[in-house]
Design a protein around this motif. Structure first.
Motif, short mmCIF file in Angstrom:
data_model
loop_
_atom_site.label_atom_id
_atom_site.label_comp_id
_atom_site.label_asym_id
_atom_site.label_seq_id
_atom_site.Cartn_x
_atom_site.Cartn_y
_atom_site.Cartn_z
N ASP A 85 -5.57 -67.07 25.27
CA ASP A 85 -6.50 -66.25 26.05
C ASP A 85 -5.96 -64.86 26.35
N CYS A 86 -4.62 -64.71 26.34
CA CYS A 86 -4.02 -63.48 26.86
C CYS A 86 -3.39 -62.58 25.81
N VAL A 87 -3.52 -62.92 24.54
CA VAL A 87 -2.93 -62.08 23.49
C VAL A 87 -3.96 -61.05 23.02
N GLU A 88 -3.49 -59.83 22.81
CA GLU A 88 -4.37 -58.73 22.38
C GLU A 88 -4.57 -58.76 20.86
N ARG A 89 -5.61 -58.10 20.39
CA ARG A 89 -5.82 -57.96 18.95
C ARG A 89 -4.57 -57.33 18.31
N GLY A 90 -4.18 -57.87 17.16
CA GLY A 90 -2.98 -57.39 16.50
C GLY A 90 -1.69 -57.88 17.13
N GLY A 91 -1.81 -58.77 18.12
CA GLY A 91 -0.63 -59.26 18.82
C GLY A 91 0.00 -60.48 18.18
#
Length: 343
Positions: A246-252
């Protein structure tokens, strides 16, 4: 000599054994400090293998040197890697030293929870790291910190990243200390235990909070509306893994650092995680000789402070108490066994 023999987390027996005899290319180490690792209390992992003398986070004095050993002498203060790679196989040549078959088969004898250990030839050749400017207790953090350093090499962690650490036991706290040392711009951390949240703040987290708070909102509101570029799973619980998703950003990237239960299955939201997001999953195990060397340098040079993470110093005779503390995980951060009283 005395050894602490593991039968279960609640059954650690201090027994007498002969001091190991060494060969011409081996050394004998007097163990001064030996940390209890979270992996030492994974009973499911030890099932069918007991009794064992565990312990792999060791530092001590060289007290005997085989006549064909070069570059090491009696009195040297060293850290010893329990697992070492071959450096020549398919995996080592591709930089994956910690999945090398040799690494998985090597070890010192009988284990770090003993007064003395015999260091085999291959470990002497590529698993000895000398130190002078730090204590034995601090030097014993070399192995767990090496594991952290390797993880961030695989993650390609950058000072421009925002990082979310889930789980603030000793592994999570070492990640936070390392992230702070390399100048990470934003460090978020969470745990279910309040005193670990406070420890995360002291370790250098910019924002530390309990897991029952709204992690998504807290990260976004303090990170220019974005989620975390790197999410580090320092616990294997299903709820923590969901939080990472839920908490990872795009490209992460999401790092699976902690060891989950062997039968754990997690539903994966494939569409949300992979379509148009370029999110990556990374796993990491152990540390290579390079990581050990780097970790010890960071400790010796004072770049990463570890002494304050030690909550309990326990004689080998009370090893069972130490295992209870670590297995319960509420009253301690780092527990160090001291096989020999300080001089």
């Amino acid at each position: 000599m005395k050894v602490a023999v593991y039968y279960s987390n609640k059954d650690i027996r201090v027994e007498e054994r002969e001091i190991p005899k060494i060969g011409e290319k081996e050394i004998l180490l007097k163990v001064r400090a030996s940390g209890i690792c979270g992996s030492d209390v994974m009973e499911w992992y030890r099932k069918g293998k007991t009794p064992l003398v565990l312990g792999h986070e060791v530092a001590g004095d060289v007290v005997e040197v085989g006549k064909e050993v070069k570059g090491i002498k009696e009195g040297d203060k060293i850290v010893v890697a329990h697992h070492v790679p071959c450096n020549t196989c398919h995996f080592c040549l591709r930089g994956h030293h910690t999945v090398c078959e040799t690494l998985r088969k090597t070890n010192f004898y009988p284990g770090g929870f003993s007064e003395f250990i015999r260091v085999p030839e291959i470990n002497v050749d590529r698993g000895i790291f000398k130190f002078e400017r730090t204590s034995y207790e601090e030097a014993s953090f070399t192995e767990p910190l090496a594991c952290v350093i390797r993880a961030h090499r695989l993650l390609s962690t950058s000072p421009y990243d925002s990082v979310f650490v889930i789980g603030c036991g000793i592994a999570g706290l070492l990640h936070i200390r390392f992230l702070r040392a390399i100048g990470i711009s934003k460090i978020f951390a969470t745990d279910i235990i309040e005193n670990r949240v406070e420890s995360a703040k002291k370790a250098g987290a910019d924002f530390a909070f309990r897991t029952d708070e709204d992690a998504i909102e807290l990260i976004r509101s303090n990170n220019r509306g974005r989620l975390a570029d790197k999410v580090l799973l320092c616990t294997g619980s299903p709820s923590a893994i969901k939080m990472a998703f839920d908490c990872v950003e795009r490209g992460g990237k999401i790092l699976f650092f902690a060891t989950p239960e062997p039968e754990l299955q997690i539903p994966l939201p494939v569409n949300r995680m992979f379509w148009r997001t370029e999110i990556s999953f990374v796993s990491s195990y152990g540390g290579s000789p390079f990581d050990y060397s780097t970790a010890l340098q960071l400790i010796e040079n004072g770049r990463i402070e570890v002494k304050s993470l030690i909550t309990h110093r326990i004689p080998l005779s009370e090893a069972e108490y130490g295992f209870r503390l670590v297995s319960e995980g509420k009253e301690c951060l780092k527990v160090i066994l001291l096989p020999h009283p300080p001089d």
